[in-house]
Design a protein around this motif. Structure first.
Motif, PDB file in Angstrom:
ATOM      1  N   SER A 210      75.138 -16.025 -31.474  1.00  0.00           N
ATOM      2  CA  SER A 210      74.366 -16.237 -32.315  1.00  0.00           C
ATOM      3  C   SER A 210      74.579 -17.049 -33.682  1.00  0.00           C
ATOM      4  O   SER A 210      75.581 -16.618 -34.106  1.00  0.00           O
ATOM      5  CB  SER A 210      73.584 -15.155 -32.912  1.00  0.00           C
ATOM      6  N   ALA A 211      74.030 -18.496 -33.330  1.00  0.00           N
ATOM      7  CA  ALA A 211      74.327 -18.650 -35.122  1.00  0.00           C
ATOM      8  C   ALA A 211      74.904 -18.688 -36.256  1.00  0.00           C
ATOM      9  O   ALA A 211      75.216 -18.590 -37.006  1.00  0.00           O
ATOM     10  CB  ALA A 211      73.285 -20.246 -35.283  1.00  0.00           C
ATOM     11  N   LYS A 212      74.113 -17.598 -36.067  1.00  0.00           N
ATOM     12  CA  LYS A 212      73.334 -16.410 -37.079  1.00  0.00           C
ATOM     13  C   LYS A 212      74.765 -14.883 -37.175  1.00  0.00           C
ATOM     14  O   LYS A 212      74.487 -14.411 -37.915  1.00  0.00           O
ATOM     15  CB  LYS A 212      71.815 -15.678 -38.008  1.00  0.00           C
ATOM     16  N   THR A 213      75.097 -14.861 -36.381  1.00  0.00           N
ATOM     17  CA  THR A 213      76.565 -13.616 -35.681  1.00  0.00           C
ATOM     18  C   THR A 213      77.125 -13.714 -37.788  1.00  0.00           C
ATOM     19  O   THR A 213      77.460 -14.885 -37.773  1.00  0.00           O
ATOM     20  CB  THR A 213      76.945 -14.112 -35.013  1.00  0.00           C
ATOM     21  N   GLU A 214      76.993 -12.430 -37.686  1.00  0.00           N
ATOM     22  CA  GLU A 214      78.215 -11.843 -38.410  1.00  0.00           C
ATOM     23  C   GLU A 214      79.430 -12.171 -39.088  1.00  0.00           C
ATOM     24  O   GLU A 214      80.612 -11.718 -39.596  1.00  0.00           O
ATOM     25  CB  GLU A 214      77.548 -11.020 -39.961  1.00  0.00           C
ATOM     26  N   HIS A 215      79.705 -12.331 -37.130  1.00  0.00           N
ATOM     27  CA  HIS A 215      81.316 -12.284 -37.212  1.00  0.00           C
ATOM     28  C   HIS A 215      81.303 -13.086 -35.626  1.00  0.00           C
ATOM     29  O   HIS A 215      81.581 -12.759 -34.836  1.00  0.00           O
ATOM     30  CB  HIS A 215      81.613 -10.311 -36.227  1.00  0.00           C
ATOM     31  N   PRO A 216      81.592 -13.834 -36.995  1.00  0.00           N
ATOM     32  CA  PRO A 216      81.597 -15.447 -35.168  1.00  0.00           C
ATOM     33  C   PRO A 216      83.210 -15.706 -34.082  1.00  0.00           C
ATOM     34  O   PRO A 216      83.457 -15.723 -33.023  1.00  0.00           O
ATOM     35  CB  PRO A 216      81.823 -16.506 -36.041  1.00  0.00           C
ATOM     36  N   GLU A 217      84.471 -14.797 -35.055  1.00  0.00           N
ATOM     37  CA  GLU A 217      85.452 -14.618 -34.713  1.00  0.00           C
ATOM     38  C   GLU A 217      85.242 -13.335 -33.675  1.00  0.00           C
ATOM     39  O   GLU A 217      86.536 -13.454 -31.907  1.00  0.00           O
ATOM     40  CB  GLU A 217      86.773 -14.457 -35.795  1.00  0.00           C
ATOM     41  N   ALA A 218      85.087 -12.323 -33.969  1.00  0.00           N
ATOM     42  CA  ALA A 218      84.948 -11.151 -32.823  1.00  0.00           C
ATOM     43  C   ALA A 218      84.034 -11.381 -31.546  1.00  0.00           C
ATOM     44  O   ALA A 218      84.033 -10.722 -30.547  1.00  0.00           O
ATOM     45  CB  ALA A 218      84.604  -9.719 -33.546  1.00  0.00           C
ATOM     46  N   ALA A 219      83.217 -12.395 -32.211  1.00  0.00           N
ATOM     47  CA  ALA A 219      82.119 -12.048 -30.653  1.00  0.00           C
ATOM     48  C   ALA A 219      82.995 -13.661 -29.882  1.00  0.00           C
ATOM     49  O   ALA A 219      82.838 -13.585 -28.834  1.00  0.00           O
ATOM     50  CB  ALA A 219      80.732 -13.297 -31.228  1.00  0.00           C
TER      51      ALA A 219
END
Length: 429
Positions: free
Chosen positions: A319-328
């Motif tokens: 998701s573009a709105k994830t608060e954890h892009p690196e973990a995702a």
């Protein structure tokens, strides 16, 4: 049954939780943390969703357990549902801005979710994903206008499945594969006649848009264009549906299929053959209870055509709105690239698309069968089609529904063609 790290993540078997629950626990806002360094010790919880059955859920749980053991600071909360419910749920979440952090994706919906900016550009987290394990053709299946929005878990090719036990019981020779459609229809008729209709030779192929796609590709065309428009005319669709008249007369009646839904005729042991994607082999074996199922090349209008292709439709996106892009990104990379994913899933998510995932896959049994099939149709594999039009998933379902009405006799071919193009005009604007 509990799923997740130390049993904390209960997956609702067979259905997703209510929309409000996922919207609250999902990734509502925040986006990529610009300018902030990734902290590998920060406690993070990610939502992850997929479509599939219990077998797929159990495999994903094994992968979640393995990932959490390597990344004890990251907790994966998983949920799944059947395919139609899955996409209805995603539409609701997209409208409310609460898509899951990471989710099993389909290239059929790439335009629909990428163009409005709902998917993360994976290049922004390229330090956490290995793109080099994919060849250019497979990697590009997750790209739109040069931007990488998703990556494939694997790929499949269109195939014809044979229930060898039912064919043997009918006393007919197995279908050899790759013949003309008329020759395949003759084979279907021979099975139906030999069993007196106790087992039918097959199901009307003109119900599935993928069979229409193969006919178009044999003529150098595609279902849709690079510009996101339909790539065929009303006359071409009419000719295709009308060509199925003889097959419908000897295939399993549509009314019988309606009585056994959601199982297919093949899954219920009522047909000796069925066309679908090659990675469905394991599921067909489980559903049908057959001792052995063979994969052979589907019929074709031109034996020299490149009508088949590597379909890498099952992908993973963030998701573009994830608060954890690196973990995702770490979790996405683990799903598509890890040897553990190859070991756990084999070819059930498609033949492994990445070199590293393939390295972990032991090709034996069903997996070896799928690999052998893909090699056997290599001469018919052509370039992948353009990115599907926005709303392709809805068009595919409309095609199937209209094909079933033709089979029931409740709709003429002419009216079905009119309805399909009316629906397409609405969906494509």
């Amino acid at each position: 049954m509990k799923f997740g790290n130390r049993g904390r993540h209960a997956i609702a078997m067979g259905a997703l939780v209510a929309a409000s629950a996922l919207a609250l626990t999902g990734c509502a806002g925040g986006g990529a943390s610009e300018g902030e360094a990734y902290d590998p010790d920060e406690e993070v919880t990610l939502t992850f969703t997929w479509w599939g059955n219990d077998d797929r859920a159990q495999r994903y749980q094994q992968l979640i357990d393995a990932f959490e053991a390597e990344h004890p600071n990251i907790t994966i909360e998983g949920q799944f549902s059947d395919f139609p419910s899955y996409w209805e749920k995603r539409k609701t979440e997209a409208a409310g801005g609460g898509l899951p952090d990471v989710w099993q994706f389909s290239d059929s919906y790439l335009r629909e979710y990428a163009e409005p900016g709902l998917l993360l550009d994976l290049e922004t987290v390229s330090d956490f994903i290995d793109f080099d394990t994919f060849d250019d053709g497979l990697r590009s299946t997750g790209q739109l206008d040069g931007t990488q929005y998703s990556l494939p878990t694997g790929y499949s090719a269109w195939a014809l499945f044979l229930n060898d036990g039912l064919v043997e019981q009918a006393g007919v020779e197995p279908y050899e594969g790759g013949t003309s459609y008329d020759e395949y229809t003759e084979w279907v008729a021979s099975v139906t006649e030999a069993t007196g209709g106790a087992v039918y030779g097959g199901t009307d192929l003109t119900q599935r848009i993928q069979n229409f796609e193969n006919v178009l590709r044999a003529d150098g065309k595609n279902l849709y264009t690079e510009d996101g428009e339909l790539g065929f005319t009303e006359d071409e669709l009419r000719d295709f549906w009308e060509s199925g008249a003889d097959a419908r007369a000897v295939s399993i009646p549509q009314q019988r299929l309606e009585e056994i839904t959601p199982k297919s005729g093949f899954g219920a042991g009522l047909t000796a053959s069925e066309a679908s994607w090659s990675n469905f082999l394991g599921g067909y074996l489980a559903d049908s209870g057959a001792a052995h199922v063979s994969l052979v090349a589907p019929p074709t209008t031109d034996p020299d055509a490149k009508d088949l292709y590597r379909q890498a439709g099952l992908q993973v996106a963030i998701s573009a709105k994830t608060e954890h892009p690196e973990a995702a990104a770490l979790w996405l990379d683990y799903v598509v690239n890890s040897e553990e994913a190859g070991e756990i899933f084999g070819t059930t998510l498609g033949f492994p698309a990445s070199e590293t995932k393939l390295a972990g896959t032991t090709l034996e049994g069903v997996d070896a069968q799928v690999a052998d099939y893909l090699e056997s149709v290599a001469d018919r594999i052509g370039d992948a089609p353009p990115v599907p039009v926005a709303g392709y998933g809805s068009l595919e379902q409309t095609f199937w529904d209209l094909g079933k009405e033709i089979g029931l006799g409740t709709l003429s071919v002419d009216d079905a063609v009119t309805e399909f193009f009316q629906e397409a005009n609405v969906i494509l604007g």
